[in-house]
Write a protein that holds these residues in place. Structure first.
Motif, short mmCIF file in Angstrom:
data_model
loop_
_atom_site.label_atom_id
_atom_site.label_comp_id
_atom_site.label_asym_id
_atom_site.label_seq_id
_atom_site.Cartn_x
_atom_site.Cartn_y
_atom_site.Cartn_z
N GLY A 145 -4.53 27.56 -37.85
CA GLY A 145 -4.27 28.93 -37.43
C GLY A 145 -4.89 29.19 -36.07
N ARG A 146 -4.70 30.40 -35.57
CA ARG A 146 -5.23 30.76 -34.26
C ARG A 146 -6.00 32.07 -34.34
N MET A 147 -7.04 32.13 -33.55
CA MET A 147 -7.85 33.34 -33.42
C MET A 147 -8.12 33.54 -31.94
N THR A 148 -8.10 34.79 -31.49
CA THR A 148 -8.36 35.09 -30.08
C THR A 148 -9.59 35.98 -29.96
N ALA A 149 -10.49 35.62 -29.06
CA ALA A 149 -11.69 36.42 -28.81
C ALA A 149 -12.22 36.09 -27.43
N GLY A 150 -12.65 37.13 -26.70
CA GLY A 150 -13.24 36.90 -25.38
C GLY A 150 -12.31 36.20 -24.42
N GLN B 205 -19.81 35.66 -35.51
CA GLN B 205 -19.62 35.76 -36.96
C GLN B 205 -18.15 35.67 -37.33
N ARG B 206 -17.30 36.33 -36.56
CA ARG B 206 -15.87 36.29 -36.85
C ARG B 206 -15.32 34.88 -36.67
#
Length: 446
Positions: free
Chosen positions: A301-306, A289-290
């Motif tokens: 942009g950047r997103m970090t997950a897992g 979802q995020r």
């Protein structure tokens, strides 16, 4: 005719249809614990072979003694004696050594499949079969739903590839346990009841109790064929919109980003993220979802997950491992190991090697730039690239390194095989071993 009277015939007919699904003669390794499900499976397969294909199939039974209860060895002996009455060879594989204090059921499952696969190789079996039933399927669906597993959470597959080398088949997934017990009772064959099946400390036992309550008995719809179609669609999206560079960076074209927001496209994206991050499971629902919210913005942009960086640029979306938590791996001559969950490394040389990180500004960064990646992406991705050095600190070439697809390399459900093959191809790997039976994909191609 009452359901109880129909049950023995239905169980035997299921076994006959299963044998007919094989595309060649086979030796089948049957996992038999002594419980009703697995004992019914062994007996039904034996009767089906005797009735229609005595020269085409042969059976070997195996009981895995987990050595967790004092009576387990005696129970394995009882299964061996029952197998002997059928003229079926039987082997007991024992789990020796210390046992973990927590997660014992998961550890026992892993050890069980390891021992079964090793025996299958020794007896030249075409497949392992287990006695999982419709009851087990409903419990599995409920447990996965309650865990909040990510998109594509599903039931068990009737065929699962274990460790890239042997297929585990579940011919009774559409058969109720009550029918199998009626089949055994009609032949005056008894079975053992494992006391752990009544221990509420285990998740499956709690799920079973919930399903016994009519208010929670509905586990929701699950259709393996629809899942296979979903995987085929996801594989097509991967084919059209994704490139993978040196097992380090997954590049998704700008035109393909919009298709990754939900459904099959989102599952394909999360599968890529699992491999890039060295994980064995899809990210949870919250992460999905995020990520969707991040992509919906449509801005760089950047997103970090897992452990994965999702780097959105005008040219596309780039996935690469974040540069933290990267531990060195030492390998002796002839030794193999798994580095960071992402690469299987084999030291084929004569000196001790160390697998570490390139750290940027090295040959890997230059190769990624030469492949057309933005310099910023190439630089950040190379920070988590593997580097092999000898014990004297020099670069070496006497090593084999292969990307690991943790999502599928240990357990690959048959309904995901087409997507797994596509991901394997993106990472420079061969297709997975096809099953020895006609499966969903075979039917879909007809």
């Amino acid at each position: 005719m009452a359901a109880e009277a129909q049950a023995p015939t239905a169980v035997l007919e299921t076994a006959k249809r299963f044998l007919a699904s094989f595309d060649r003669p086979a030796r089948i390794l049957v996992a038999v614990s002594g419980g009703s499900d697995s004992k019914g499976l062994l007996l039904a397969l034996h009767e089906a072979i005797e009735a229609s294909a005595p020269n085409t199939f042969s059976l070997t039974a195996c009981t895995v003694d987990h050595a967790l209860r004092p009576e387990s060895a005696e129970e394995a002996s009882a299964v061996a004696a029952f197998s002997a009455t059928l003229g079926v060879a039987h082997v007991t594989c024992r789990w020796d050594g210390p046992k973990p204090g927590t997660g014992i059921q998961a550890a026992a499952r892993d050890k069980r499949y390891q021992l079964l696969s090793e025996l299958a190789e020794r007896v030249d079996a075409s497949a392992i079969v287990t006695g999982h039933t419709r009851d087990d399927q409903r419990e599995t669906i409920l447990m996965r739903r309650q865990r909040g597993e990510g998109p594509g959470g599903a039931g068990m597959a009737d065929a699962t590839l274990y460790d890239r080398r042997i297929w585990v088949l579940r011919p009774f997934l559409d058969v109720d346990r009550a029918a199998i017990r009626a089949f055994l009772a009609a032949r005056q064959v008894g079975w053992l009841d494992d006391p752990s099946n009544a221990n509420p400390r285990f998740e499956r036992v709690r799920a079973r109790a919930q399903l016994a309550d009519a208010a929670t008995a509905d586990t929701g719809a699950w259709d393996a064929r629809l899942r296979a179609l979903s995987s085929a669609h996801a594989a097509a999206l991967l084919e059209r919109h994704v490139r993978v560079h040196d097992g380090l960076v997954a590049e998704i074209s700008s035109s393909g980003i919009g298709q990754c927001l939900d459904g099959d496209g989102q599952r394909a994206l999360l599968a890529l993220a699992s491999v890039i991050g060295g994980r064995s499971h899809l990210p949870p629902t919250e992460t999905a979802q995020r990520l969707s919210r991040f992509l919906e913005k449509g801005t760089p942009g950047r997103m970090t997950a897992g452990r994965v960086v999702f780097d959105r640029r005008a040219s596309g979306l780039y996935l690469y491992r974040e540069a933290r938590g990267l531990l060195d791996l030492a390998l002796q001559p002839g030794e193999a190991g798994l580095w960071d969950g992402r690469f299987r490394v084999h030291n084929s040389g004569g000196t001790r090697l160390l697998v570490t990180v390139e750290g940027g500004r090295g040959p890997q960064q230059e190769r990624l730039i030469a492949a057309g990646l933005p310099p910023g992406v190439a630089g950040r991705a190379s920070l988590s690239a593997p580097r092999i050095v000898s014990e004297n600190g020099e670069n070496v070439a006497s090593v084999t390194i292969e990307p690991r697809i943790g999502l599928y390399d240990t357990f690959l459900p048959g309904f995901d095989r087409i997507m797994a093959d596509r991901i394997a191809g993106l990472f420079g790997r061969q297709r997975y071993l096809p099953p020895p039976v006609h499966d969903l994909l075979t039917e879909m191609e007809r």
